[in-house]
Design a protein around this motif. Structure first.
Motif, PDB file in Angstrom:
ATOM      1  N   VAL A  56      15.585  -6.965 -26.270  1.00 19.61           N
ATOM      2  CA  VAL A  56      15.009  -7.620 -27.583  1.00 19.61           C
ATOM      3  C   VAL A  56      15.789  -9.091 -27.141  1.00 19.61           C
ATOM      4  CG1 VAL A  56      15.034  -7.831 -29.800  1.00 19.61           C
ATOM      5  CG2 VAL A  56      14.907  -5.585 -28.955  1.00 19.61           C
ATOM      6  N   VAL A  57      14.861  -9.968 -27.544  1.00 19.98           N
ATOM      7  CA  VAL A  57      15.287 -11.416 -27.444  1.00 19.98           C
ATOM      8  C   VAL A  57      15.198 -11.970 -28.863  1.00 19.98           C
ATOM      9  CG1 VAL A  57      14.724 -13.866 -26.522  1.00 19.98           C
ATOM     10  CG2 VAL A  57      14.210 -11.696 -25.150  1.00 19.98           C
ATOM     11  N   SER A  58      16.220 -12.660 -29.224  1.00 20.65           N
ATOM     12  CA  SER A  58      16.441 -13.033 -30.508  1.00 20.65           C
ATOM     13  C   SER A  58      16.582 -14.658 -30.418  1.00 20.65           C
ATOM     14  CB  SER A  58      17.712 -12.518 -31.375  1.00 20.65           C
ATOM     15  OG  SER A  58      18.926 -12.917 -30.781  1.00 20.65           O
ATOM     16  N   ASP A  59      16.193 -15.480 -31.499  1.00 17.41           N
ATOM     17  CA  ASP A  59      16.545 -16.749 -31.648  1.00 17.41           C
ATOM     18  C   ASP A  59      17.723 -17.219 -32.612  1.00 17.41           C
ATOM     19  OD1 ASP A  59      16.564 -19.769 -32.257  1.00 17.41           O
ATOM     20  OD2 ASP A  59      14.260 -19.594 -32.092  1.00 17.41           O
ATOM     21  N   SER A  60      18.712 -17.496 -32.326  1.00 22.60           N
ATOM     22  CA  SER A  60      19.943 -17.855 -33.133  1.00 22.60           C
ATOM     23  C   SER A  60      19.618 -18.774 -34.362  1.00 22.60           C
ATOM     24  CB  SER A  60      21.056 -18.569 -32.069  1.00 22.60           C
ATOM     25  OG  SER A  60      20.667 -20.003 -31.917  1.00 22.60           O
ATOM     26  N   ARG A  61      18.532 -19.519 -34.266  1.00 19.59           N
ATOM     27  CA  ARG A  61      18.101 -20.238 -35.407  1.00 19.59           C
ATOM     28  C   ARG A  61      17.572 -19.446 -36.476  1.00 19.59           C
ATOM     29  NH1 ARG A  61      14.488 -24.146 -32.115  1.00 19.59           N
ATOM     30  NH2 ARG A  61      14.025 -22.305 -31.461  1.00 19.59           N
ATOM     31  N   LYS A  62      16.768 -18.556 -36.328  1.00 17.41           N
ATOM     32  CA  LYS A  62      16.066 -17.859 -37.355  1.00 17.41           C
ATOM     33  C   LYS A  62      16.025 -16.311 -37.281  1.00 17.41           C
ATOM     34  CE  LYS A  62      11.936 -18.640 -34.618  1.00 17.41           C
ATOM     35  NZ  LYS A  62      10.582 -19.236 -34.214  1.00 17.41           N
ATOM     36  N   THR A  63      16.550 -15.803 -36.252  1.00 18.54           N
ATOM     37  CA  THR A  63      16.803 -14.284 -36.242  1.00 18.54           C
ATOM     38  C   THR A  63      17.718 -13.611 -36.900  1.00 18.54           C
ATOM     39  OG1 THR A  63      15.600 -14.344 -33.864  1.00 18.54           O
ATOM     40  CG2 THR A  63      16.456 -12.195 -34.466  1.00 18.54           C
ATOM     41  N   SER A  64      17.553 -12.788 -37.766  1.00 15.81           N
ATOM     42  CA  SER A  64      18.599 -12.199 -38.504  1.00 15.81           C
ATOM     43  C   SER A  64      19.258 -10.822 -38.243  1.00 15.81           C
ATOM     44  CB  SER A  64      18.306 -12.177 -40.052  1.00 15.81           C
ATOM     45  OG  SER A  64      17.179 -11.054 -40.265  1.00 15.81           O
ATOM     46  N   ALA A  65      20.157 -10.161 -38.439  1.00 19.56           N
ATOM     47  CA  ALA A  65      20.713  -9.076 -38.101  1.00 19.56           C
ATOM     48  C   ALA A  65      19.619  -7.976 -38.652  1.00 19.56           C
ATOM     49  CB  ALA A  65      22.090  -8.902 -38.811  1.00 19.56           C
ATOM     50  N   GLU A  66      19.108  -8.280 -39.810  1.00 15.38           N
ATOM     51  CA  GLU A  66      18.123  -7.125 -40.337  1.00 15.38           C
ATOM     52  C   GLU A  66      16.948  -7.257 -39.359  1.00 15.38           C
ATOM     53  OE1 GLU A  66      19.564  -9.682 -42.142  1.00 15.38           O
ATOM     54  OE2 GLU A  66      20.063  -8.617 -43.968  1.00 15.38           O
ATOM     55  N   ASP A  67      16.253  -8.349 -38.944  1.00 17.73           N
ATOM     56  CA  ASP A  67      15.504  -8.260 -37.800  1.00 17.73           C
ATOM     57  C   ASP A  67      15.911  -7.610 -36.752  1.00 17.73           C
ATOM     58  OD1 ASP A  67      14.063 -10.007 -39.518  1.00 17.73           O
ATOM     59  OD2 ASP A  67      14.676 -11.820 -38.309  1.00 17.73           O
ATOM     60  N   ILE A  68      16.917  -7.598 -36.344  1.00 16.55           N
ATOM     61  CA  ILE A  68      17.368  -6.753 -34.907  1.00 16.55           C
ATOM     62  C   ILE A  68      17.488  -5.227 -35.311  1.00 16.55           C
ATOM     63  CG2 ILE A  68      19.214  -6.563 -33.229  1.00 16.55           C
ATOM     64  CD1 ILE A  68      17.661  -8.897 -33.045  1.00 16.55           C
ATOM     65  N   ALA A  69      17.759  -5.026 -36.592  1.00 18.35           N
ATOM     66  CA  ALA A  69      18.022  -3.793 -36.887  1.00 18.35           C
ATOM     67  C   ALA A  69      16.764  -2.935 -36.845  1.00 18.35           C
ATOM     68  CB  ALA A  69      18.767  -3.386 -38.188  1.00 18.35           C
ATOM     69  N   ALA A  70      15.844  -3.869 -37.517  1.00 12.62           N
ATOM     70  CA  ALA A  70      14.243  -3.218 -37.812  1.00 12.62           C
ATOM     71  C   ALA A  70      13.705  -3.117 -36.380  1.00 12.62           C
ATOM     72  CB  ALA A  70      13.583  -4.509 -38.526  1.00 12.62           C
ATOM     73  N   CYS A  71      13.987  -3.884 -35.428  1.00 11.21           N
ATOM     74  CA  CYS A  71      13.394  -3.700 -34.105  1.00 11.21           C
ATOM     75  C   CYS A  71      14.030  -2.372 -33.455  1.00 11.21           C
ATOM     76  CB  CYS A  71      13.823  -4.819 -33.264  1.00 11.21           C
ATOM     77  SG  CYS A  71      13.115  -6.469 -33.410  1.00 11.21           S
ATOM     78  N   GLU A  72      15.204  -2.074 -33.825  1.00 10.47           N
ATOM     79  CA  GLU A  72      15.770  -1.090 -33.247  1.00 10.47           C
ATOM     80  C   GLU A  72      15.049   0.156 -34.117  1.00 10.47           C
ATOM     81  OE1 GLU A  72      20.324   1.167 -32.541  1.00 10.47           O
ATOM     82  OE2 GLU A  72      19.969  -0.739 -33.338  1.00 10.47           O
ATOM     83  N   ARG A  73      14.914   0.436 -35.120  1.00 12.39           N
ATOM     84  CA  ARG A  73      14.025   1.309 -35.995  1.00 12.39           C
ATOM     85  C   ARG A  73      12.611   1.463 -35.325  1.00 12.39           C
ATOM     86  NH1 ARG A  73      16.812  -0.927 -40.404  1.00 12.39           N
ATOM     87  NH2 ARG A  73      14.893  -2.287 -41.130  1.00 12.39           N
ATOM     88  N   VAL A  74      12.068   0.504 -34.972  1.00 12.49           N
ATOM     89  CA  VAL A  74      10.761   0.414 -34.269  1.00 12.49           C
ATOM     90  C   VAL A  74      10.673   1.464 -32.966  1.00 12.49           C
ATOM     91  CG1 VAL A  74       8.743  -0.879 -33.141  1.00 12.49           C
ATOM     92  CG2 VAL A  74       9.635  -1.368 -35.394  1.00 12.49           C
ATOM     93  N   LEU A  75      11.905   1.102 -32.288  1.00 13.17           N
ATOM     94  CA  LEU A  75      11.760   1.618 -31.142  1.00 13.17           C
ATOM     95  C   LEU A  75      12.571   3.010 -31.019  1.00 13.17           C
ATOM     96  CD1 LEU A  75      13.751  -1.185 -29.066  1.00 13.17           C
ATOM     97  CD2 LEU A  75      11.293  -0.763 -28.994  1.00 13.17           C
ATOM     98  N   ASP A  76      13.002   3.425 -32.241  1.00 17.08           N
ATOM     99  CA  ASP A  76      13.615   4.778 -32.482  1.00 17.08           C
ATOM    100  C   ASP A  76      12.438   5.902 -32.040  1.00 17.08           C
ATOM    101  OD1 ASP A  76      15.625   6.694 -32.909  1.00 17.08           O
ATOM    102  OD2 ASP A  76      14.691   7.039 -35.230  1.00 17.08           O
ATOM    103  N   ASP A  77      12.887   6.869 -31.144  1.00 21.35           N
ATOM    104  CA  ASP A  77      11.971   7.956 -30.466  1.00 21.35           C
ATOM    105  C   ASP A  77      10.928   7.389 -29.799  1.00 21.35           C
ATOM    106  OD1 ASP A  77      13.603   9.742 -31.996  1.00 21.35           O
ATOM    107  OD2 ASP A  77      12.476   9.564 -33.757  1.00 21.35           O
ATOM    108  N   GLN A  78      10.945   6.053 -29.263  1.00 17.57           N
ATOM    109  CA  GLN A  78       9.546   5.394 -28.547  1.00 17.57           C
ATOM    110  C   GLN A  78      10.098   5.224 -27.313  1.00 17.57           C
ATOM    111  OE1 GLN A  78       6.530   5.522 -29.585  1.00 17.57           O
ATOM    112  NE2 GLN A  78       7.057   6.585 -31.500  1.00 17.57           N
ATOM    113  N   ALA A  79      11.357   4.303 -27.145  1.00 14.90           N
ATOM    114  CA  ALA A  79      11.901   3.675 -26.005  1.00 14.90           C
ATOM    115  C   ALA A  79      13.370   3.322 -26.506  1.00 14.90           C
ATOM    116  CB  ALA A  79      11.175   2.448 -25.679  1.00 14.90           C
TER     117      ALA A  79
END
Length: 291
Positions: free
Chosen positions: A251-274
């Motif tokens: 996952v690539v994030s942008d330090s200016r606008k990506t939040s910790a919640e965004d990263i956690a949401a990505c991890e939930r999307v990937l759960d059981d998938q990749a």
């Protein structure tokens, strides 16, 4: 660019407050560690996808590779794009991608993975830049053979980093309407590329189509790895339709606008998938138009 230590995500979530509206407000401050490298330990990286690559490995098909048409250079590339690409090829930048490449090779060989996806939570975080830098790094390592695919249907950008002419949309190859070899282009003896063309919006296709497409590439050309520039994980369902063919995601994030919640949401999307490999935080100067 620096890497987020995913071990601190849970702590961040506890003190970051309510989830923000995408694109509004100030991003959370995320503790980081130096170096472009895989973040988190084994406990932080899920192992979904480990069994997906357990099919017998087909020997590399050098004859098929050599018969691919070469990449067509784009002689009309914008001056600003050329300047950005020249900066991306400086030793300081390429050295970081070489380290990331080596870590990914070690991780993928250990797990038996073959197909990597690179994505951001939302657009314009630098996923295409990281994908291109990693593919260019593999092109410098001639003992491996890698296929790079631009799967961002709404805003493909990979061809700009390689200053190449995209040879039409990738969707017909993905769905089997045209042969794989008619779409892929050979950059050199180590790298072949499947560019994409703008104007497709959020392409609709069955989830199993991409999984079959990946297996067709592995069975036809049999590269060591396939690296995919994915659509944003948190915008629409296109990325989700691609995950059945992906072993692991960076996952690539942008330090200016990506939040910790965004990263956690990505991890939930990937759960059981990749498998979730980690997070690259992009703090480079603005990239040319695209991702």
């Amino acid at each position: 660019m620096i890497m987020v230590n995913t071990r601190k995500l849970e702590q961040l979530m506890k003190r970051s407050g309510p989830a923000r509206t995408p694109g509004k407000g100030q991003p959370d401050t995320i503790p980081v560690r130096r170096g472009l490298a895989l973040s988190g330990g084994p406990a932080q990286r899920n192992d979904i996808g480990r069994t997906r690559a357990e099919a017998p490995v087909v020997p590399w098909n050098g004859a098929a590779w050599d018969h691919l048409d070469p990449v067509t250079p784009d002689t009309s590339v914008d001056k600003n794009v050329r300047i950005f690409n020249e900066h991306a090829r400086t030793p300081a930048v390429t050295a970081m991608f070489d380290v990331l490449r080596t870590q990914l090779v070690q991780t993928f060989r250990k797990r038996g993975h073959r197909c990597l996806g690179i994505a951001s939570p939302y657009a314009d975080a630098g996923a295409s830049f990281v994908t291109a830098g990693l593919l260019a790094s593999f092109a410098r390592r001639t003992d491996l053979h890698v296929v790079g695919l631009d799967l961002n249907f709404a805003d493909p950008a990979l061809h700009r980093y390689f200053e190449a002419v995209p040879n039409g949309p990738i969707l017909p190859a993905l769905t089997g309407e045209i042969p794989i070899e008619s779409h892929l282009r050979r950059a050199n003896s180590a790298l072949a590329l499947g560019f994409n063309q703008a104007g497709q919006g959020n392409a609709a296709f069955p989830a199993e189509d991409f999984a079959d497409f990946v297996q067709d590439i592995l069975g036809f050309i049999a590269p060591d790895f396939i690296i995919c520039d994915l659509p944003p994980l948190l915008k629409g369902d296109t990325a989700m339709n691609l995950l059945p063919g992906i072993d692991a995601v960076l996952v690539v994030s942008d330090s200016r606008k990506t939040s910790a919640e965004d990263i956690a949401a990505c991890e939930r999307v990937l759960d059981d998938q990749a498998a979730f490999l980690g997070v690259v935080m992009n703090r480079a100067a603005a990239a040319p138009k695209g991702r």
